[in-house]
Design an enzyme around this catalytic site. Sequence first.
Site, PDB file in Angstrom:
ATOM      1  N   THR A  27      78.171  35.700  22.367  1.00 19.48           N
ATOM      2  CA  THR A  27      78.677  36.969  22.874  1.00 19.48           C
ATOM      3  C   THR A  27      79.753  37.546  21.959  1.00 19.48           C
ATOM      4  OG1 THR A  27      79.970  37.918  24.685  1.00 19.48           O
ATOM      5  CG2 THR A  27      80.259  35.577  24.318  1.00 19.48           C
ATOM      6  N   ASP A  28      79.947  38.861  22.040  1.00 22.70           N
ATOM      7  CA  ASP A  28      81.034  39.478  21.259  1.00 22.70           C
ATOM      8  C   ASP A  28      82.412  39.100  21.815  1.00 22.70           C
ATOM      9  OD1 ASP A  28      81.000  40.988  23.614  1.00 22.70           O
ATOM     10  OD2 ASP A  28      80.824  42.932  22.618  1.00 22.70           O
ATOM     11  N   GLU A  29      82.453  38.569  23.055  1.00 21.42           N
ATOM     12  CA  GLU A  29      83.753  38.279  23.681  1.00 21.42           C
ATOM     13  C   GLU A  29      84.519  37.177  22.952  1.00 21.42           C
ATOM     14  OE1 GLU A  29      83.960  38.085  27.907  1.00 21.42           O
ATOM     15  OE2 GLU A  29      82.461  39.640  28.173  1.00 21.42           O
TER      16      GLU A  29
ATOM     17  N   TYR B  34      85.554  32.029  30.242  1.00 23.85           N
ATOM     18  CA  TYR B  34      84.160  32.230  29.819  1.00 23.85           C
ATOM     19  C   TYR B  34      84.076  32.343  28.302  1.00 23.85           C
ATOM     20  CZ  TYR B  34      80.022  34.896  28.433  1.00 23.85           C
ATOM     21  OH  TYR B  34      78.897  35.332  27.768  1.00 23.85           O
TER      22      TYR B  34
ATOM     23  N   LYS C  79      82.379  29.897  25.407  1.00 22.37           N
ATOM     24  CA  LYS C  79      81.335  30.336  24.471  1.00 22.37           C
ATOM     25  C   LYS C  79      81.807  30.132  23.029  1.00 22.37           C
ATOM     26  CE  LYS C  79      77.837  32.076  25.163  1.00 22.37           C
ATOM     27  NZ  LYS C  79      76.465  31.544  25.433  1.00 22.37           N
TER      28      LYS C  79
END
Length: 351
Positions: free
Chosen positions: A132-134, A157, A161
């Site tokens: 993810t970009d997060e 989260y 990741k």
Amino acid sequence: MRKKILITGGAGFIGSHVVRLFVNKYPDYDIVNLDALTYAGNLENLSDIDRKPNYSFVKIDITNEAAINELFKNTIFDGVIHLAAESHVDRSIKDPLAFIRTNIIGTVNLLNAARSQWEGNYTGKRFYHISTDEVYGSLGKEGMFVETTPYDPRSPYSASKASSDHLVRAYYHTYGLPVVISNCSNNYGANQFPEKLIPLAINNIKHRKPIPIYGKGENIRDWLWVNDHARAIDVIYHQAAVGETYNIGGINEWTNIDLIRTLCEIMDRKLGRSAGESAQLITFVADRAGHDLRYAIDSSKLQRDLGWQPSLQFSEGLEKTVDWYLEDEQWLAHVTSGDYQKYYEKQYENV
Ligand code: NAD
Ligand code: DAU
């Protein structure tokens, strides 16, 4: 020789679109969908393809090391496309350990099983980790995430990741495992569980319930149609060089409040309501803890190197998405029965 590809998390939102694309596009591949069927996993998502001869399903929890090892003992895979994860930021704030178990330990179980099955003979093999970009953190008003942006995750989260991304890269550098990673921005489209902003708002507008907007609604997300993410995964799985990372995004930034106002206009039109009726449901609520301000993905490497482009304008994609949720009423009714009510009451107790 037929190829056998393991897709994890294939009963979830993005995974089900990836499974469908691979099953339909590659009749000479055998696609094995592995999923624990958590609250987010739903085999109804695949009812149109689940009888195809090149599709099969196994119910396994990736945190169960013995079960993963047993699967890899009995089945030789050419590739793994790993999507299974706990994926909702709000849930990670309430229960971080579930995210550590699935996103970190579950990923390591898969890496170990692939490594031991392939035993250093990596010809034609591939372990593709979907991220993810997060992991890159939160942007201010300027700039975009590129593949070399330093990691700065800020929620349980995204930290889980980021950790799994680091482990995947560690297996490449340490053991030579043939890995590829992609980091994508916010997805929207059919089959997304209504804990996420867009389907939650569609469901609430439909039932004339308040639409909860965290803070002032000024946070910005970069939205991509889920089918375009699946197309990118196909291209990256087949064409990316081993060890590479690709960002995936739609160059499509919206503040949450503008997005929800647009969605309300579409819903008014589709439901035959008067203009402005649905927007009256917008309700500002307490902000998410540690709420990242802005994400924006620069996907020019993917566009330049592998020729991928998003296929849909956001306005068209949102219309299609609303149509799907309004037409497939049963799907929403099924997933919002049972445990969803308990989750909703706890998460939005003052709304
Ligand atoms: P989702 O929550 O809709 O689906 C996750 C799937 O994983 C479900 O089918 C669930 O049953 C399964 N799963 C969860 N824990 C498991 C376990 N322990 N063992 C086996 N299966 C398990 O998630 P999604 O939105 O489809 O996201 C899929 C992947 O894409 C995730 O890795 C996520 O981090 C990543 N991603 C999501 C987005 C997005 O906008 N949704 C964007 C970028 C990346
Ligand atoms: O950027 C990619 C990520 O996008 C994925 O890795 C995650 O799996 C996925 O869940 C998504 O994370 P977000 O936190 O951005 O998505 P969510 O739909 O939860 O929230 C989108 C924005 O809307 C965010 O700024 C928070 C806000 N929001 C969300 C909900 C659920 C609200 O204002 N109200 C809400 O009720």
